[in-house]
Design a protein around this motif. Structure first.
Motif, PDB file in Angstrom:
ATOM      1  N   LYS A  78     -48.232   6.185  37.051  1.00  0.00           N
ATOM      2  CA  LYS A  78     -47.459   7.084  37.449  1.00  0.00           C
ATOM      3  C   LYS A  78     -47.838   8.221  38.235  1.00  0.00           C
ATOM      4  N   THR A  79     -47.031   8.823  38.065  1.00  0.00           N
ATOM      5  CA  THR A  79     -47.114  10.248  38.257  1.00  0.00           C
ATOM      6  C   THR A  79     -46.252  11.663  38.230  1.00  0.00           C
ATOM      7  N   LYS A  80     -46.766  12.929  38.434  1.00  0.00           N
ATOM      8  CA  LYS A  80     -45.825  13.658  38.385  1.00  0.00           C
ATOM      9  C   LYS A  80     -45.785  14.401  40.022  1.00  0.00           C
ATOM     10  N   LYS A  81     -44.661  15.173  39.606  1.00  0.00           N
ATOM     11  CA  LYS A  81     -44.640  16.056  41.044  1.00  0.00           C
ATOM     12  C   LYS A  81     -43.698  17.662  40.542  1.00  0.00           C
ATOM     13  N   ALA A  82     -44.921  18.841  41.000  1.00  0.00           N
ATOM     14  CA  ALA A  82     -44.679  19.290  40.736  1.00  0.00           C
ATOM     15  C   ALA A  82     -43.327  20.235  41.630  1.00  0.00           C
ATOM     16  N   ILE A  83     -42.579  20.771  41.451  1.00  0.00           N
ATOM     17  CA  ILE A  83     -42.083  22.463  42.879  1.00  0.00           C
ATOM     18  C   ILE A  83     -42.181  23.625  42.188  1.00  0.00           C
ATOM     19  N   VAL A  84     -43.021  24.349  43.319  1.00  0.00           N
ATOM     20  CA  VAL A  84     -43.501  25.617  43.427  1.00  0.00           C
ATOM     21  C   VAL A  84     -42.412  26.295  43.628  1.00  0.00           C
ATOM     22  N   GLN A  85     -41.885  27.190  43.354  1.00  0.00           N
ATOM     23  CA  GLN A  85     -41.301  28.625  44.020  1.00  0.00           C
ATOM     24  C   GLN A  85     -41.895  29.848  44.192  1.00  0.00           C
ATOM     25  N   LEU A  86     -42.016  30.298  45.368  1.00  0.00           N
ATOM     26  CA  LEU A  86     -43.044  31.426  45.077  1.00  0.00           C
ATOM     27  C   LEU A  86     -42.173  32.646  45.438  1.00  0.00           C
ATOM     28  N   THR A  87     -42.732  33.962  45.462  1.00  0.00           N
ATOM     29  CA  THR A  87     -41.410  34.899  44.880  1.00  0.00           C
ATOM     30  C   THR A  87     -41.403  35.406  46.377  1.00  0.00           C
ATOM     31  N   GLU A  88     -40.777  36.398  47.093  1.00  0.00           N
ATOM     32  CA  GLU A  88     -40.100  37.214  47.910  1.00  0.00           C
ATOM     33  C   GLU A  88     -41.489  37.820  48.807  1.00  0.00           C
ATOM     34  N   ASP A  89     -41.961  38.968  48.560  1.00  0.00           N
ATOM     35  CA  ASP A  89     -43.149  38.986  48.326  1.00  0.00           C
ATOM     36  C   ASP A  89     -44.169  38.728  48.918  1.00  0.00           C
ATOM     37  N   SER A  90     -44.743  37.347  48.659  1.00  0.00           N
ATOM     38  CA  SER A  90     -45.373  36.306  48.554  1.00  0.00           C
ATOM     39  C   SER A  90     -45.887  35.862  49.954  1.00  0.00           C
ATOM     40  N   ALA A  91     -46.837  35.855  50.501  1.00  0.00           N
ATOM     41  CA  ALA A  91     -47.665  34.955  51.455  1.00  0.00           C
ATOM     42  C   ALA A  91     -47.026  33.853  51.818  1.00  0.00           C
ATOM     43  N   GLU A  92     -46.954  32.901  52.430  1.00  0.00           N
ATOM     44  CA  GLU A  92     -46.452  31.606  53.187  1.00  0.00           C
ATOM     45  C   GLU A  92     -47.365  30.805  52.646  1.00  0.00           C
ATOM     46  N   ILE A  93     -47.025  29.006  52.494  1.00  0.00           N
ATOM     47  CA  ILE A  93     -48.811  27.972  52.193  1.00  0.00           C
ATOM     48  C   ILE A  93     -48.637  27.589  53.590  1.00  0.00           C
ATOM     49  N   GLU A  94     -50.289  27.757  53.721  1.00  0.00           N
ATOM     50  CA  GLU A  94     -50.396  27.402  55.518  1.00  0.00           C
ATOM     51  C   GLU A  94     -50.230  26.038  56.180  1.00  0.00           C
ATOM     52  N   ILE A  95     -50.818  25.258  55.074  1.00  0.00           N
ATOM     53  CA  ILE A  95     -51.135  24.096  54.817  1.00  0.00           C
ATOM     54  C   ILE A  95     -49.166  22.978  55.134  1.00  0.00           C
ATOM     55  N   PHE A  96     -48.021  23.952  54.771  1.00  0.00           N
ATOM     56  CA  PHE A  96     -46.906  23.025  55.559  1.00  0.00           C
ATOM     57  C   PHE A  96     -46.397  23.578  57.064  1.00  0.00           C
TER      58      PHE A  96
END
Length: 99
Positions: A78-96
């Motif tokens: 079994k696995t668990k998945k999370a969808i994380v929404q960042l705020t508008e003024d937040s920095a982007e996540i670099e791994i993507f």
């Protein structure tokens, strides 16, 4: 419940066509520990990726798939998945970047 540290919460990013399309809305998809809560996921993302501020976390539990090898049958984990929404003024996540 197990004592889960923030670096144990996020296992790996999910790279699919749908998750890549969600990145335009600053939504990132991760596989997370099966016992992690939404607040633990939020804390882990904000600590692991500098300059990010989490607005919302959606989680979903996924059952294992049925697999068969010859006459022996079983299930994957079994696995668990999370969808994380960042705020508008937040920095982007670099791994993507660059995918």
């Amino acid at each position: 419940m197990a004592n889960i540290q923030y670096y144990d919460v996020i296992l790996k990013p999910v790279v699919t066509e749908k998750s890549m399309n969600l990145m335009a809305d600053k939504k990132y998809t991760f596989l997370v520990h099966t016992e992690a809560t939404k607040s633990q996921v939020k804390e882990a993302v904000e600590k692991m990726f500098q300059g990010t501020k989490v607005k919302n976390v959606n989680t979903m539990n996924l059952d294992g798939k049925n697999k068969r090898r010859g006459t022996t049958t079983g299930k994957t984990a079994k696995t668990k998945k999370a969808i994380v929404q960042l705020t508008e003024d937040s920095a982007e996540i670099e791994i993507f970047e660059g995918l």
